[in-house]
Write a protein that holds these residues in place. Structure first.
Motif, PDB file in Angstrom:
ATOM      1  N   PRO A 177      -8.873   6.284  14.688  1.00 34.70           N
ATOM      2  CA  PRO A 177      -8.930   7.740  14.819  1.00 34.70           C
ATOM      3  C   PRO A 177     -10.340   8.165  15.248  1.00 34.70           C
ATOM      4  O   PRO A 177     -11.319   7.522  14.862  1.00 34.70           O
ATOM      5  CB  PRO A 177      -8.639   8.244  13.399  1.00 34.70           C
ATOM      6  N   PRO A 178     -10.436   9.234  16.066  1.00 35.04           N
ATOM      7  CA  PRO A 178     -11.775   9.680  16.480  1.00 35.04           C
ATOM      8  C   PRO A 178     -12.591  10.110  15.257  1.00 35.04           C
ATOM      9  O   PRO A 178     -12.026  10.440  14.212  1.00 35.04           O
ATOM     10  CB  PRO A 178     -11.488  10.867  17.414  1.00 35.04           C
ATOM     11  N   ASP A 179     -13.882  10.101  15.388  1.00 38.15           N
ATOM     12  CA  ASP A 179     -14.807  10.512  14.318  1.00 38.15           C
ATOM     13  C   ASP A 179     -14.655   9.694  13.048  1.00 38.15           C
ATOM     14  O   ASP A 179     -14.832  10.218  11.948  1.00 38.15           O
ATOM     15  CB  ASP A 179     -14.619  12.007  13.975  1.00 38.15           C
ATOM     16  N   THR A 180     -14.283   8.426  13.188  1.00 40.91           N
ATOM     17  CA  THR A 180     -14.199   7.584  11.986  1.00 40.91           C
ATOM     18  C   THR A 180     -15.609   7.326  11.456  1.00 40.91           C
ATOM     19  O   THR A 180     -16.515   6.994  12.220  1.00 40.91           O
ATOM     20  CB  THR A 180     -13.511   6.240  12.308  1.00 40.91           C
ATOM     21  N   ARG A 181     -15.753   7.509  10.160  1.00 43.07           N
ATOM     22  CA  ARG A 181     -17.064   7.307   9.528  1.00 43.07           C
ATOM     23  C   ARG A 181     -16.861   6.383   8.337  1.00 43.07           C
ATOM     24  O   ARG A 181     -15.999   6.638   7.492  1.00 43.07           O
ATOM     25  CB  ARG A 181     -17.580   8.668   9.057  1.00 43.07           C
ATOM     26  N   ILE A 182     -17.615   5.313   8.282  1.00 45.20           N
ATOM     27  CA  ILE A 182     -17.373   4.359   7.198  1.00 45.20           C
ATOM     28  C   ILE A 182     -18.633   4.179   6.372  1.00 45.20           C
ATOM     29  O   ILE A 182     -19.665   3.735   6.879  1.00 45.20           O
ATOM     30  CB  ILE A 182     -16.893   3.016   7.761  1.00 45.20           C
ATOM     31  N   VAL A 183     -18.538   4.574   5.117  1.00 44.89           N
ATOM     32  CA  VAL A 183     -19.717   4.448   4.259  1.00 44.89           C
ATOM     33  C   VAL A 183     -19.430   3.562   3.055  1.00 44.89           C
ATOM     34  O   VAL A 183     -20.342   3.111   2.375  1.00 44.89           O
ATOM     35  CB  VAL A 183     -20.215   5.825   3.765  1.00 44.89           C
ATOM     36  N   GLU A 184     -18.141   3.335   2.772  1.00 46.49           N
ATOM     37  CA  GLU A 184     -17.815   2.508   1.613  1.00 46.49           C
ATOM     38  C   GLU A 184     -16.924   1.344   2.070  1.00 46.49           C
ATOM     39  O   GLU A 184     -16.411   1.365   3.197  1.00 46.49           O
ATOM     40  CB  GLU A 184     -17.094   3.344   0.557  1.00 46.49           C
ATOM     41  N   PRO A 185     -16.745   0.340   1.226  1.00 49.33           N
ATOM     42  CA  PRO A 185     -15.940  -0.806   1.626  1.00 49.33           C
ATOM     43  C   PRO A 185     -14.565  -0.359   2.145  1.00 49.33           C
ATOM     44  O   PRO A 185     -13.874   0.420   1.479  1.00 49.33           O
ATOM     45  CB  PRO A 185     -15.800  -1.614   0.338  1.00 49.33           C
ATOM     46  N   THR A 186     -14.197  -0.818   3.315  1.00 51.71           N
ATOM     47  CA  THR A 186     -12.959  -0.353   3.942  1.00 51.71           C
ATOM     48  C   THR A 186     -12.221  -1.523   4.571  1.00 51.71           C
ATOM     49  O   THR A 186     -12.822  -2.306   5.317  1.00 51.71           O
ATOM     50  CB  THR A 186     -13.280   0.688   5.046  1.00 51.71           C
ATOM     51  N   TYR A 187     -10.926  -1.573   4.248  1.00 53.82           N
ATOM     52  CA  TYR A 187     -10.098  -2.650   4.778  1.00 53.82           C
ATOM     53  C   TYR A 187      -9.032  -2.061   5.689  1.00 53.82           C
ATOM     54  O   TYR A 187      -8.238  -1.216   5.252  1.00 53.82           O
ATOM     55  CB  TYR A 187      -9.448  -3.391   3.592  1.00 53.82           C
ATOM     56  N   PHE A 188      -9.024  -2.446   6.939  1.00 51.03           N
ATOM     57  CA  PHE A 188      -7.985  -2.004   7.875  1.00 51.03           C
ATOM     58  C   PHE A 188      -6.866  -3.027   7.823  1.00 51.03           C
ATOM     59  O   PHE A 188      -7.028  -4.140   8.316  1.00 51.03           O
ATOM     60  CB  PHE A 188      -8.545  -1.922   9.292  1.00 51.03           C
ATOM     61  N   GLY A 241     -11.301 -13.752   3.025  1.00 49.72           N
ATOM     62  CA  GLY A 241     -11.362 -12.355   3.492  1.00 49.72           C
ATOM     63  C   GLY A 241     -12.346 -11.570   2.646  1.00 49.72           C
ATOM     64  O   GLY A 241     -12.230 -11.577   1.413  1.00 49.72           O
ATOM     65  N   PRO A 242     -13.337 -10.875   3.236  1.00 51.23           N
ATOM     66  CA  PRO A 242     -14.392 -10.211   2.449  1.00 51.23           C
ATOM     67  C   PRO A 242     -13.826  -9.175   1.474  1.00 51.23           C
ATOM     68  O   PRO A 242     -14.355  -8.996   0.392  1.00 51.23           O
ATOM     69  CB  PRO A 242     -15.279  -9.539   3.487  1.00 51.23           C
ATOM     70  N   LEU A 243     -12.739  -8.494   1.838  1.00 56.43           N
ATOM     71  CA  LEU A 243     -12.126  -7.515   0.939  1.00 56.43           C
ATOM     72  C   LEU A 243     -10.710  -7.907   0.549  1.00 56.43           C
ATOM     73  O   LEU A 243     -10.288  -7.714  -0.581  1.00 56.43           O
ATOM     74  CB  LEU A 243     -12.101  -6.128   1.606  1.00 56.43           C
ATOM     75  N   SER A 244      -9.976  -8.463   1.497  1.00 54.74           N
ATOM     76  CA  SER A 244      -8.565  -8.783   1.239  1.00 54.74           C
ATOM     77  C   SER A 244      -8.429 -10.034   0.379  1.00 54.74           C
ATOM     78  O   SER A 244      -7.411 -10.227  -0.278  1.00 54.74           O
ATOM     79  CB  SER A 244      -7.844  -9.050   2.567  1.00 54.74           C
ATOM     80  N   GLY A 245      -9.441 -10.908   0.416  1.00 53.96           N
ATOM     81  CA  GLY A 245      -9.322 -12.199  -0.273  1.00 53.96           C
ATOM     82  C   GLY A 245      -8.292 -13.105   0.397  1.00 53.96           C
ATOM     83  O   GLY A 245      -7.863 -14.093  -0.181  1.00 53.96           O
ATOM     84  N   LYS A 246      -7.911 -12.785   1.639  1.00 55.91           N
ATOM     85  CA  LYS A 246      -6.940 -13.644   2.335  1.00 55.91           C
ATOM     86  C   LYS A 246      -7.518 -15.036   2.538  1.00 55.91           C
ATOM     87  O   LYS A 246      -8.729 -15.203   2.748  1.00 55.91           O
ATOM     88  CB  LYS A 246      -6.610 -13.061   3.711  1.00 55.91           C
ATOM     89  N   THR A 247      -6.616 -16.013   2.524  1.00 55.48           N
ATOM     90  CA  THR A 247      -7.057 -17.394   2.718  1.00 55.48           C
ATOM     91  C   THR A 247      -7.282 -17.668   4.209  1.00 55.48           C
ATOM     92  O   THR A 247      -6.793 -16.932   5.079  1.00 55.48           O
ATOM     93  CB  THR A 247      -5.979 -18.366   2.214  1.00 55.48           C
ATOM     94  N   LEU A 248      -7.986 -18.769   4.457  1.00 55.93           N
ATOM     95  CA  LEU A 248      -8.191 -19.189   5.850  1.00 55.93           C
ATOM     96  C   LEU A 248      -6.843 -19.380   6.543  1.00 55.93           C
ATOM     97  O   LEU A 248      -6.642 -18.922   7.666  1.00 55.93           O
ATOM     98  CB  LEU A 248      -8.991 -20.500   5.881  1.00 55.93           C
ATOM     99  N   PHE A 249      -5.892 -20.028   5.864  1.00 57.98           N
ATOM    100  CA  PHE A 249      -4.578 -20.239   6.484  1.00 57.98           C
ATOM    101  C   PHE A 249      -3.938 -18.911   6.884  1.00 57.98           C
ATOM    102  O   PHE A 249      -3.423 -18.757   7.991  1.00 57.98           O
ATOM    103  CB  PHE A 249      -3.634 -20.978   5.528  1.00 57.98           C
ATOM    104  N   GLN A 250      -3.957 -17.948   5.967  1.00 54.09           N
ATOM    105  CA  GLN A 250      -3.292 -16.674   6.264  1.00 54.09           C
ATOM    106  C   GLN A 250      -3.952 -15.987   7.456  1.00 54.09           C
ATOM    107  O   GLN A 250      -3.266 -15.474   8.349  1.00 54.09           O
ATOM    108  CB  GLN A 250      -3.309 -15.756   5.034  1.00 54.09           C
ATOM    109  N   LEU A 251      -5.281 -15.973   7.482  1.00 51.58           N
ATOM    110  CA  LEU A 251      -5.977 -15.315   8.590  1.00 51.58           C
ATOM    111  C   LEU A 251      -5.624 -15.966   9.917  1.00 51.58           C
ATOM    112  O   LEU A 251      -5.341 -15.295  10.914  1.00 51.58           O
ATOM    113  CB  LEU A 251      -7.493 -15.367   8.366  1.00 51.58           C
ATOM    114  N   HIS A 252      -5.625 -17.316   9.929  1.00 55.30           N
ATOM    115  CA  HIS A 252      -5.307 -18.017  11.182  1.00 55.30           C
ATOM    116  C   HIS A 252      -3.892 -17.675  11.646  1.00 55.30           C
ATOM    117  O   HIS A 252      -3.667 -17.371  12.802  1.00 55.30           O
ATOM    118  CB  HIS A 252      -5.415 -19.534  10.985  1.00 55.30           C
TER     119      HIS A 252
END
Ligand code: UTP
Length: 472
Positions: free
Chosen positions: A452-463, A122-133
């Motif tokens: 949310p409307p008007d979402t603006r992302i300029v820094e690393p962001t993890y949903f 995971g680029p930010l979460s560091g989640k493993t391949l298993f967890q993502l799957h």
């Protein structure tokens, strides 16, 4: 069995060196070595070694090969896509779909000392391949209000660590009754020149998993086919552990599979380069097949249609939907799938000097079965084209390699999520690192509903999960 008798039997086969360290082994080690020896089909190993230089029958097949029947990316109307998706949704909702993940490989190129599924990607979460799957699977089941069992194939090289990892993390949210871990078989590694079976240690034979094609026999032996029958699973979504972009149980793909009454539907990408190193999916005598890139002569790979498009355009990415009926029909004859020969550097103990050898060039041959050798047995098999940027980012190599490295996979994940965000109306910095948990949104449409409307992302962001964006 007495040592003398065993020695005589092995001598007749030219494999008596397997007992070279007998005198230094303890009782348990001796019993274990005998058990390992008894499991080997020496006649088969000897035949496979003798045939190691044999050319594949690809050239002969090629003379009859045509492009495969395909659902192309630009070949469908929006209405047709929606219809396919609905059909797939229904099958999942009705509990007719399961998933099979093959994770028995040794991941030698990546050079990671645990099973590849445990690699943090995971680029930010560091989640493993298993967890993502698994989170994708859990989210897909939740969306459909259905149970989707996961049949997870390991090998002796990955079984224990994988089982422990899943137990430790409470199966990442997958109900216990929806996870069946089963272990594939092995094949000995053989010295390339002499055909001698290698010893990994003084009392241990060098064994490796028997290839992802070992899945069919292992599904039967591990009880998965029975489990599928009991649960009414009619189709299996097959994927490999190394691709974090795979859309697990893609309703659209399943819909196309059902509409074509196909027993095997496989995802492909349009090759970017005629000589790209992917398997080529072709049609021969009305049956789907894969011709490996190494077997496709350059001249054939470069052939073009009158419109300039590559004739053999369909690159396999090893994502399939397979009918349970096909697996049942072929399970008994799974042993008949051919073995492919791979030359590998296999560490071993020299049977004369007793020294440990760590070769840096291939010294051995290994034999593996490949899943795509099923294809010719499938009725009405078709291919479905996907966009590689959205569906395919395999983790194969260590950092620094030319392709398929962890950095490249992470960047491709972030690029996909940026694309989803933009399609959902967000403003996203050109190179912003973003990650979207499968538990937050499984696709661009779901993201659009939640963003949310008007979402603006300029820094690393993890949903992550349902709680919205987290700045990092
Ligand atoms: P690869 O062919 O890329 O092999 O596997 P690998 O073992 O992961 O990596 P290298 O070649 O040693 O570097 C593709 C997929 O097939 C699975 C792998 O776990 C991966 O998901 N696989 C491969 C098996 O399940 N069993 C096998 O015997 C081989």
């Amino acid at each position: 069995m007495s040592k003398e008798r065993l020695h005589a039997d092995l001598s007749a086969l030219g494999q008596e060196h397997l007992l070279a360290f007998w005198e230094s082994l303890g009782g348990d080690e001796r019993r274990s070595l005998i058990a390992q020896i008894e499991r080997i089909d020496f006649a088969m190993i000897s035949r496979l070694h003798a045939e190691r230089e044999r050319r594949s029958d690809a050239l002969e097949l090629l003379s009859r090969a045509e492009p495969p029947p395909a659902i192309r990316l630009d070949g469908l109307t929006a209405a047709e896509k929606i219809a396919a998706r609905r059909r797939g949704d229904e099958a999942i909702r009705a509990g007719r779909v399961g998933a099979v993940l093959v994770a028995g490989g040794q991941g030698t190129r990546l050079g990671f000392d645990r099973p590849k599924g445990m690699y943090p990607i995971g680029p930010l979460s560091g989640k493993t391949l298993f967890q993502l799957h698994v989170e994708k699977l859990v989210a897909a089941a939740r969306r459909h209000g259905a149970r989707i069992p996961l049949y997870l194939m390991t090998s002796p090289a990955t079984h224990e660590a994988t089982s422990e990892f899943f137990a430790e993390h409470e199966r990442f949210g997958l109900p216990a009754e929806d996870l069946l871990i089963f272990c594939q078989g092995t094949m000995p590694a053989v010295d390339a020149e002499s055909g001698r079976i290698l010893l990994e240690d003084r009392g241990r034979i060098a064994l490796g998993p028997d290839g992802h094609g070992g899945m069919s026999a292992a599904l039967l032996a591990g009880g998965a086919l029975d489990d599928m029958r009991r649960r009414g699973i009619e189709h299996l979504f097959y994927f490999q552990v190394d691709n974090p972009l795979v859309e697990i149980c893609s309703p659209e793909m399943i819909g196309h599979h059902l509409a074509a009454d196909s027993e095997l539907t496989t995802q492909v990408v349009a090759k970017q380069d005629p000589l790209e190193r992917v398997g080529n999916v072709v049609l021969v005598d009305g049956r789907l097949r894969v011709i490996e890139y190494s077997d496709l002569p350059d001249e054939a790979a470069r052939r073009r249609n009158p419109d300039g498009a590559l004739r053999f355009w369909a690159g396999s990415i090893a994502v399939h939907v397979i009918a349970a009926e096909l697996l049942r029909r072929t399970a008994d004859s799974a042993e008949a799938l051919p073995f492919h020969v791979a030359r590998k550097a296999v560490p071993h103990v020299d049977h004369i000097s007793g020294r440990r050898i760590e070769p840096d060039a291939p010294n051995a041959v290994k034999f593996e079965r490949f899943i795509f050798d099923f294809m010719p047995q499938a009725r009405n098999a078709i291919v479905v084209e996907v966009d590689r940027r959205r569906a395919f980012a395999p983790l194969k190599n260590a950092s620094g390699a030319e392709q398929d490295t962890p950095e490249m996979v992470r960047e491709q994940m972030a690029a996909l999520y940026r694309d989803w965000l933009r399609r959902a109306g967000a403003e996203v910095g050109e190179k912003a690192t973003v990650e979207i948990s499968p538990l937050f949104a499984l696709d661009a449409e779901e993201l659009a509903d939640k963003l949310p409307p008007d979402t603006r992302i300029v820094e690393p962001t993890y949903f992550r999960s349902d709680c919205g964006p987290h700045r990092r």
